[in-house]
Design a protein around this motif. Structure first.
Motif, short mmCIF file in Angstrom:
data_model
loop_
_atom_site.label_atom_id
_atom_site.label_comp_id
_atom_site.label_asym_id
_atom_site.label_seq_id
_atom_site.Cartn_x
_atom_site.Cartn_y
_atom_site.Cartn_z
N PRO A 22 48.57 31.54 61.88
CA PRO A 22 47.91 31.52 60.57
C PRO A 22 46.49 32.08 60.59
CG PRO A 22 48.19 29.29 61.40
CD PRO A 22 48.93 30.20 62.33
N SER A 23 45.72 31.84 61.63
CA SER A 23 44.34 32.35 61.66
C SER A 23 44.32 33.87 61.74
CB SER A 23 43.56 31.75 62.84
OG SER A 23 44.16 32.10 64.06
N GLU A 24 45.26 34.43 62.47
CA GLU A 24 45.36 35.90 62.57
C GLU A 24 45.77 36.49 61.23
OE1 GLU A 24 48.26 38.61 65.12
OE2 GLU A 24 46.91 37.44 66.40
N ARG A 25 46.68 35.84 60.54
CA ARG A 25 47.12 36.31 59.23
C ARG A 25 45.99 36.24 58.20
NH1 ARG A 25 52.67 37.11 58.56
NH2 ARG A 25 53.92 36.38 60.31
N LYS A 26 45.13 35.22 58.30
CA LYS A 26 44.00 35.11 57.39
C LYS A 26 43.03 36.26 57.59
CE LYS A 26 44.13 30.11 56.99
NZ LYS A 26 43.48 28.84 57.35
N LYS A 27 42.78 36.61 58.84
CA LYS A 27 41.84 37.68 59.14
C LYS A 27 42.37 39.04 58.71
CE LYS A 27 39.27 39.90 62.81
NZ LYS A 27 38.93 39.95 64.22
N TYR A 28 43.65 39.30 58.95
CA TYR A 28 44.25 40.61 58.68
C TYR A 28 45.00 40.67 57.35
CZ TYR A 28 42.89 41.80 63.40
OH TYR A 28 42.15 42.06 64.53
N LEU A 29 44.52 39.96 56.35
CA LEU A 29 45.04 40.01 54.97
C LEU A 29 46.55 39.74 54.90
CD1 LEU A 29 43.06 43.10 53.62
CD2 LEU A 29 42.46 40.70 53.43
N GLY A 30 47.03 38.80 55.71
CA GLY A 30 48.42 38.39 55.63
C GLY A 30 49.35 39.01 56.64
N THR A 31 48.88 39.91 57.45
CA THR A 31 49.74 40.53 58.46
C THR A 31 49.24 40.14 59.86
OG1 THR A 31 50.82 42.59 59.12
CG2 THR A 31 48.46 42.71 58.68
N LEU A 32 49.98 40.53 60.87
CA LEU A 32 49.63 40.23 62.25
C LEU A 32 48.92 41.41 62.90
CD1 LEU A 32 53.01 38.59 63.29
CD2 LEU A 32 50.87 37.42 62.79
N ARG A 33 48.06 41.13 63.86
CA ARG A 33 47.27 42.15 64.58
C ARG A 33 48.18 43.19 65.24
NH1 ARG A 33 45.76 45.67 67.39
NH2 ARG A 33 43.85 45.86 68.59
N GLU A 34 49.31 42.75 65.77
CA GLU A 34 50.20 43.67 66.47
C GLU A 34 50.84 44.72 65.55
OE1 GLU A 34 54.20 40.86 66.34
OE2 GLU A 34 52.88 40.79 68.09
N ARG A 35 50.80 44.48 64.24
CA ARG A 35 51.39 45.41 63.27
C ARG A 35 50.36 46.35 62.64
NH1 ARG A 35 55.32 41.24 59.99
NH2 ARG A 35 56.66 40.74 61.76
N VAL A 36 49.10 46.18 62.97
CA VAL A 36 48.02 46.93 62.35
C VAL A 36 47.88 48.31 62.98
CG1 VAL A 36 45.53 46.99 61.95
CG2 VAL A 36 46.79 44.86 61.67
N VAL A 37 47.80 49.33 62.14
CA VAL A 37 47.61 50.71 62.58
C VAL A 37 46.13 51.09 62.49
CG1 VAL A 37 48.21 53.12 62.13
CG2 VAL A 37 49.94 51.34 61.86
N LEU A 38 45.46 50.69 61.39
CA LEU A 38 44.06 51.04 61.17
C LEU A 38 43.38 49.97 60.32
CD1 LEU A 38 41.97 53.42 61.57
CD2 LEU A 38 42.57 54.08 59.26
N VAL A 39 42.11 49.69 60.62
CA VAL A 39 41.34 48.70 59.90
C VAL A 39 40.02 49.30 59.45
CG1 VAL A 39 40.01 46.58 60.19
CG2 VAL A 39 42.29 46.72 61.11
N LEU A 40 39.64 49.02 58.20
CA LEU A 40 38.33 49.39 57.67
C LEU A 40 37.64 48.12 57.18
CD1 LEU A 40 39.35 52.49 55.53
CD2 LEU A 40 38.20 52.52 57.73
N THR A 41 36.36 47.99 57.46
CA THR A 41 35.62 46.83 56.97
C THR A 41 35.32 47.00 55.49
OG1 THR A 41 33.48 47.80 57.50
CG2 THR A 41 34.54 46.48 59.23
N LYS A 42 34.84 45.92 54.87
CA LYS A 42 34.48 45.99 53.45
C LYS A 42 33.40 47.05 53.21
CE LYS A 42 35.27 41.14 52.30
NZ LYS A 42 34.60 39.88 51.93
N SER A 43 32.39 47.08 54.08
CA SER A 43 31.30 48.04 53.88
C SER A 43 31.79 49.47 54.07
CB SER A 43 30.14 47.74 54.83
OG SER A 43 30.53 47.87 56.16
N GLN A 44 32.72 49.70 54.99
CA GLN A 44 33.27 51.04 55.17
C GLN A 44 34.05 51.47 53.93
OE1 GLN A 44 35.38 50.35 58.87
NE2 GLN A 44 33.86 51.52 60.02
#
Length: 148
Positions: A22-44
């Motif tokens: 659950p903590s990983e899903r909260k950070k990555y907007l509901g998905t898991l880190r292992e499924r992430v291709v690219l991340v942009l911060t709010k400021s980016q």
């Protein structure tokens, strides 16, 4: 397989179904880190940094989807939504007031990709370097110094 009992049904009805990481899903907007291709911060996202990299990664992963943080104003999310629409990528705006995250946009897939480097690095420009090293006063002085 274990037979479900009445207590399990009651717990699921009250608190919802159990969720993995659950903590990983909260950070990555509901998905898991292992499924992430690219991340942009709010400021980016607000500075429109990473649009080219996002476009490149979307073309590499045609089956991906784009998750956008609902805390960011629509005017900042709009270029990312239009990029996704141009490439027939599904977008979802995630608005969860309970979860705090500094991530603004996440390109994700439905299976594990285990990318090591998922963050977009900001390339330093001479203007940004001079602002950070000398402060704003020196930066503006350099703009208005006489030629010749």
């Amino acid at each position: 397989m274990k037979k479900a009992n009445v207590d399990d049904y009651l717990q699921e009805g009250i608190y919802g179904s159990k969720e993995t990481k659950p903590s990983e899903r909260k950070k990555y907007l509901g998905t898991l880190r292992e499924r992430v291709v690219l991340v942009l911060t709010k400021s980016q996202v607000m500075q429109e940094v990473g649009l080219e990299e996002l476009s490149k990664r979307i073309k590499e992963h045609k089956d991906s989807k784009l998750l956008l943080n609902g805390e960011i104003s629509y005017r900042f999310r709009k270029p990312y939504k239009s990029l996704a629409n141009q490439n027939d990528i599904h977008t979802t705006t995630v608005s969860n007031q309970e979860n705090e995250t500094d991530l603004g946009a996440i390109l994700t897939v439905d299976y594990a990709v285990e990318k090591e480097n998922i963050h977009v690095e900001i390339k330093e420009t001479p203007e940004r370097e001079s602002r950070e090293k000398g402060g704003w006063k020196e930066f503006f002085k350099s703009l208005f110094k006489p030629l010749g």
